[in-house]
Scaffold this motif. Structure first.
Motif, PDB file in Angstrom:
ATOM      1  N   THR A   1       0.831  -1.214   0.000  1.00 18.21           N
ATOM      2  CA  THR A   1       0.000   0.000   0.000  1.00 18.21           C
ATOM      3  C   THR A   1       0.861   1.258   0.000  1.00 18.21           C
ATOM      4  N   HIS A   2       2.155   1.076   0.253  1.00 18.08           N
ATOM      5  CA  HIS A   2       3.098   2.207   0.202  1.00 18.08           C
ATOM      6  C   HIS A   2       4.518   1.677  -0.001  1.00 18.08           C
ATOM      7  N   THR A   3       5.433   2.582  -0.371  1.00 16.20           N
ATOM      8  CA  THR A   3       6.819   2.150  -0.597  1.00 16.20           C
ATOM      9  C   THR A   3       7.612   2.123   0.706  1.00 16.20           C
ATOM     10  N   SER A   4       6.962   2.454   1.831  1.00 17.94           N
ATOM     11  CA  SER A   4       7.672   2.399   3.122  1.00 17.94           C
ATOM     12  C   SER A   4       8.160   0.980   3.412  1.00 17.94           C
ATOM     13  N   SER A   5       7.509  -0.016   2.789  1.00 17.05           N
ATOM     14  CA  SER A   5       7.938  -1.415   2.977  1.00 17.05           C
ATOM     15  C   SER A   5       9.389  -1.615   2.520  1.00 17.05           C
ATOM     16  N   VAL A   6       9.831  -0.812   1.552  1.00 17.57           N
ATOM     17  CA  VAL A   6      11.201  -0.990   1.037  1.00 17.57           C
ATOM     18  C   VAL A   6      12.232  -0.532   2.087  1.00 17.57           C
ATOM     19  N   GLN A   7      11.854   0.451   2.900  1.00 19.47           N
ATOM     20  CA  GLN A   7      12.709   0.879   4.030  1.00 19.47           C
ATOM     21  C   GLN A   7      13.064  -0.314   4.894  1.00 19.47           C
ATOM     22  N   VAL A   8      12.015  -1.076   5.231  1.00 13.47           N
ATOM     23  CA  VAL A   8      12.202  -2.201   6.146  1.00 13.47           C
ATOM     24  C   VAL A   8      13.172  -3.215   5.533  1.00 13.47           C
TER      25      VAL A   8
ATOM     26  N   TYR B   1      -0.572   0.150  -4.322  1.00 10.60           N
ATOM     27  CA  TYR B   1      -1.971  -0.203  -4.630  1.00 10.60           C
ATOM     28  C   TYR B   1      -2.876   0.058  -3.437  1.00 10.60           C
ATOM     29  N   ARG B   2      -4.048   0.617  -3.704  1.00  9.72           N
ATOM     30  CA  ARG B   2      -5.033   0.769  -2.626  1.00  9.72           C
ATOM     31  C   ARG B   2      -6.419   0.481  -3.174  1.00  9.72           C
ATOM     32  N   ASN B   3      -7.219  -0.091  -2.305  1.00 13.26           N
ATOM     33  CA  ASN B   3      -8.557  -0.493  -2.728  1.00 13.26           C
ATOM     34  C   ASN B   3      -9.502   0.718  -2.718  1.00 13.26           C
TER      35      ASN B   3
ATOM     36  N   HIS C   1       1.914   5.962  -7.733  1.00 15.14           N
ATOM     37  CA  HIS C   1       3.368   5.821  -7.585  1.00 15.14           C
ATOM     38  C   HIS C   1       3.894   6.699  -6.460  1.00 15.14           C
ATOM     39  N   GLN C   2       4.861   6.166  -5.741  1.00 17.16           N
ATOM     40  CA  GLN C   2       5.448   6.935  -4.645  1.00 17.16           C
ATOM     41  C   GLN C   2       6.968   6.918  -4.743  1.00 17.16           C
ATOM     42  N   VAL C   3       7.567   7.900  -4.081  1.00 16.52           N
ATOM     43  CA  VAL C   3       9.012   7.834  -3.840  1.00 16.52           C
ATOM     44  C   VAL C   3       9.191   7.945  -2.335  1.00 16.52           C
ATOM     45  N   GLU C   4       9.887   6.979  -1.781  1.00 16.43           N
ATOM     46  CA  GLU C   4      10.164   6.941  -0.347  1.00 16.43           C
ATOM     47  C   GLU C   4      11.604   7.398  -0.146  1.00 16.43           C
ATOM     48  N   GLY C   5      11.882   8.051   0.954  1.00 16.84           N
ATOM     49  CA  GLY C   5      13.266   8.440   1.259  1.00 16.84           C
ATOM     50  C   GLY C   5      13.633   7.981   2.648  1.00 16.84           C
TER      51      GLY C   5
ATOM     52  N   PRO D   1       2.442   5.886  11.907  1.00 18.48           N
ATOM     53  CA  PRO D   1       2.879   4.918  12.932  1.00 18.48           C
ATOM     54  C   PRO D   1       4.392   4.737  12.946  1.00 18.48           C
ATOM     55  N   PHE D   2       5.043   4.940  11.781  1.00 11.77           N
ATOM     56  CA  PHE D   2       6.466   4.598  11.656  1.00 11.77           C
ATOM     57  C   PHE D   2       7.411   5.772  11.888  1.00 11.77           C
ATOM     58  N   THR D   3       6.870   6.968  12.174  1.00 14.62           N
ATOM     59  CA  THR D   3       7.751   8.112  12.462  1.00 14.62           C
ATOM     60  C   THR D   3       7.285   8.813  13.733  1.00 14.62           C
ATOM     61  N   GLU D   4       8.260   9.365  14.454  1.00 14.26           N
ATOM     62  CA  GLU D   4       7.939  10.118  15.654  1.00 14.26           C
ATOM     63  C   GLU D   4       9.056  11.121  15.931  1.00 14.26           C
TER      64      GLU D   4
ATOM     65  N   LEU E   1       4.086  15.965   0.741  1.00 16.07           N
ATOM     66  CA  LEU E   1       4.648  14.724   1.296  1.00 16.07           C
ATOM     67  C   LEU E   1       4.444  14.588   2.796  1.00 16.07           C
ATOM     68  N   GLY E   2       4.642  13.335   3.257  1.00 16.95           N
ATOM     69  CA  GLY E   2       4.653  13.036   4.680  1.00 16.95           C
ATOM     70  C   GLY E   2       6.078  12.707   5.084  1.00 16.95           C
ATOM     71  N   CYS E   3       6.443  12.994   6.332  1.00 18.56           N
ATOM     72  CA  CYS E   3       7.823  12.754   6.744  1.00 18.56           C
ATOM     73  C   CYS E   3       7.922  12.656   8.262  1.00 18.56           C
TER      74      CYS E   3
ATOM     75  N   PHE F   1      15.755   9.881   9.449  1.00 16.72           N
ATOM     76  CA  PHE F   1      14.501  10.483   8.982  1.00 16.72           C
ATOM     77  C   PHE F   1      13.993   9.738   7.759  1.00 16.72           C
ATOM     78  N   ALA F   2      12.706   9.890   7.507  1.00 15.88           N
ATOM     79  CA  ALA F   2      12.094   9.243   6.341  1.00 15.88           C
ATOM     80  C   ALA F   2      11.054  10.199   5.767  1.00 15.88           C
ATOM     81  N   PHE F   3      10.758  10.001   4.502  1.00 17.58           N
ATOM     82  CA  PHE F   3       9.690  10.802   3.880  1.00 17.58           C
ATOM     83  C   PHE F   3       9.091   9.995   2.740  1.00 17.58           C
ATOM     84  N   GLY F   4       7.873  10.343   2.374  1.00  9.91           N
ATOM     85  CA  GLY F   4       7.228   9.632   1.272  1.00  9.91           C
ATOM     86  C   GLY F   4       6.321  10.591   0.515  1.00  9.91           C
TER      87      GLY F   4
HETATM   88  N1  DAH Z   1       3.803   5.822   3.667  1.00 10.53           N
HETATM   89  C1  DAH Z   1       3.087   7.069   3.743  1.00 10.53           C
HETATM   90  C2  DAH Z   1       1.849   6.994   2.844  1.00 10.53           C
HETATM   91  O1  DAH Z   1       1.787   6.148   1.998  1.00 10.53           O
HETATM   92  C3  DAH Z   1       3.933   8.203   3.300  1.00 10.53           C
HETATM   93  C4  DAH Z   1       5.024   8.479   4.251  1.00 10.53           C
HETATM   94  C5  DAH Z   1       4.820   9.341   5.303  1.00 10.53           C
HETATM   95  C6  DAH Z   1       6.264   7.862   4.134  1.00 10.53           C
HETATM   96  C7  DAH Z   1       5.810   9.632   6.213  1.00 10.53           C
HETATM   97  C8  DAH Z   1       7.273   8.119   5.052  1.00 10.53           C
HETATM   98  C9  DAH Z   1       7.022   9.005   6.093  1.00 10.53           C
HETATM   99  O2  DAH Z   1       8.471   7.558   4.991  1.00 10.53           O
HETATM  100  O3  DAH Z   1       8.013   9.272   6.980  1.00 10.53           O
HETATM  101  O4  DAH Z   1       0.973   7.783   2.982  1.00 10.53           O
END
Ligand code: DAH
Length: 344
Positions: free
Chosen positions: A169-176, A195-197, A209-213, A251-254, A283-285, A306-309
């Motif tokens: 559902t997001h590219t954050s999985s690639v971080q893991v 993909y999202r329903n 499409h997303q780009v994760e950092g 949930p994955f950032t604080e 973006l979210g970060c 740090f992370a962002f998407g």
């Molecule tokens: N995964 C989030 C989404 O799909 C986007 C995102 C937000 C990615 C914050 C991140 C983050 O890495 O730190 O909406």
């Protein structure tokens, strides 16, 4: 004489030369100084006054027929010769042919990659079919989190929760995957399809499409995150583009934040793209939650990150003023052709 003329008329009507030589033979035979027409006119002088009237007319018509035929054929032959000449003339400009175009989403993705590459980020990719652990659990999603709900996720195998297999559902999985399989420091961007329903409309699609950092090292701070994203926006939308950070929750950032840029279309004055606010969220970060680092086997006392998407469609919408998401996946050449000059 009449019989002779009828015979020649038939010959002229069916005559069709294969080349200029045959046409020249025709000219000499009928229209030459010693040709048939000259001969007929000579004979004409000898006929009686009664016949002169009828034959005069017939003879003139016959002469005209031969001349028109000759002129028409000559014209046809020269234009043939000319066109075959132009086929052999290598100095003439060639015929244009249609080239393909890069898809606007590829253009934007490549631009984002280029900017982060200059900052020392590498590109990483992961699978589009994911397990619960990489898409949710390792990223600190509580079991009952609504994002795991059937509404949002396309499940491929639905079991007890932690064994689920789904389209990511997001590219954050690639971080893991990256953190599990390596050692810090990490500095990577991860582009890909998610993909999202969702019901398909101008504003939502079931895939995008997303780009994760991700940046993990010793002493990485929120100031590093802000400066990196600020620089990115200046490069992408031009010097002077303003940014603002709003507190948010992931949930994955604080702590977590969402970043807005001053509307690239009205420059902050207010338009319907930014809903008259002057700002658009891109973006979210946030700082990687210590639980996520620990889930991936990284010492959260030693390392921070740090992370962002961001959604590529959103960035492209702003850049090219595209208001309907469906255009990106319809493959209408009238849409795609507009990006012709931008091939990179
Ligand atoms: N995964 C989030 C989404 O799909 C986007 C995102 C937000 C990615 C914050 C991140 C983050 O890495 O730190 O909406």
């Amino acid at each position: 004489m009449q019989q002779q003329i009828d015979q020649y008329t038939a010959e002229i009507n069916t005559f069709s030369p294969a080349n200029a030589d045959e046409l020249e033979t025709f000219r000499i035979k009928f229209l030459g100084t010693k040709g048939i027409i000259k001969d007929l006119f000579d004979q004409f002088k000898t006929v009686g006054p009664e016949e002169k009237r009828t034959f005069g007319k017939v003879l003139n018509q016959f002469k005209q027929l031969a001349e028109t035929k000759y002129n028409d054929l000559k014209e046809g032959l020269t234009s043939d010769v000319e066109s075959s000449k132009s086929e052999n003339d290598l100095t003439l400009p060639g015929d244009g042919f249609n080239t393909g175009t890069r898809h606007p989403l590829s253009l934007v993705r490549n631009e984002i990659i280029d900017i982060y590459k200059r900052l020392g980020f590498v590109v990483a990719e992961g699978p589009e079919i994911e397990d619960d652990w990489h898409n949710f659990s390792a990223l600190n999603f509580p079991e009952e989190h609504p994002a795991r709900d059937m509404q949002d996720t396309f499940f491929i195998k639905k079991n007890s929760g932690t064994d689920d297999i789904a389209l990511r559902t997001h590219t954050s999985s690639v971080q893991v995957r990256m953190m599990e399989n390596g050692k810090p420091p990490f500095r990577a961007i991860m582009p890909g399809r998610v993909y999202r329903n969702e019901a398909i409309s101008a504003r939502a699609h079931c895939f995008f499409h997303q780009v994760e950092g991700l940046y993990v090292d010793e002493n990485v701070s929120f100031a590093d995150l802000k400066q990196t994203l600020y620089h990115f926006v200046q490069e992408l939308y031009g010097e002077g583009t303003k940014v603002r950070f709003r507190p948010s929750y992931f949930p994955f950032t604080e702590p977590s934040a969402e970043m807005d840029v001053s509307c690239t279309i009205c420059k902050g004055d207010g338009c319907n793209m930014c809903k008259y606010s002057g700002w658009v969220e891109i973006l979210g970060c946030g700082m990687v939650d210590p639980n996520v680092l620990e889930n991936c086997g990284i010492d959260s006392k030693k390392y921070t990150g740090f992370a962002f998407g961001m959604g590529i469609e959103r960035i492209a919408n702003l850049k090219y003023v595209i208001r309907d998401l469906r255009l990106f996946s319809e493959n209408d050449v009238r849409f795609l052709d507009q990006f012709k000059t931008e091939i990179i």
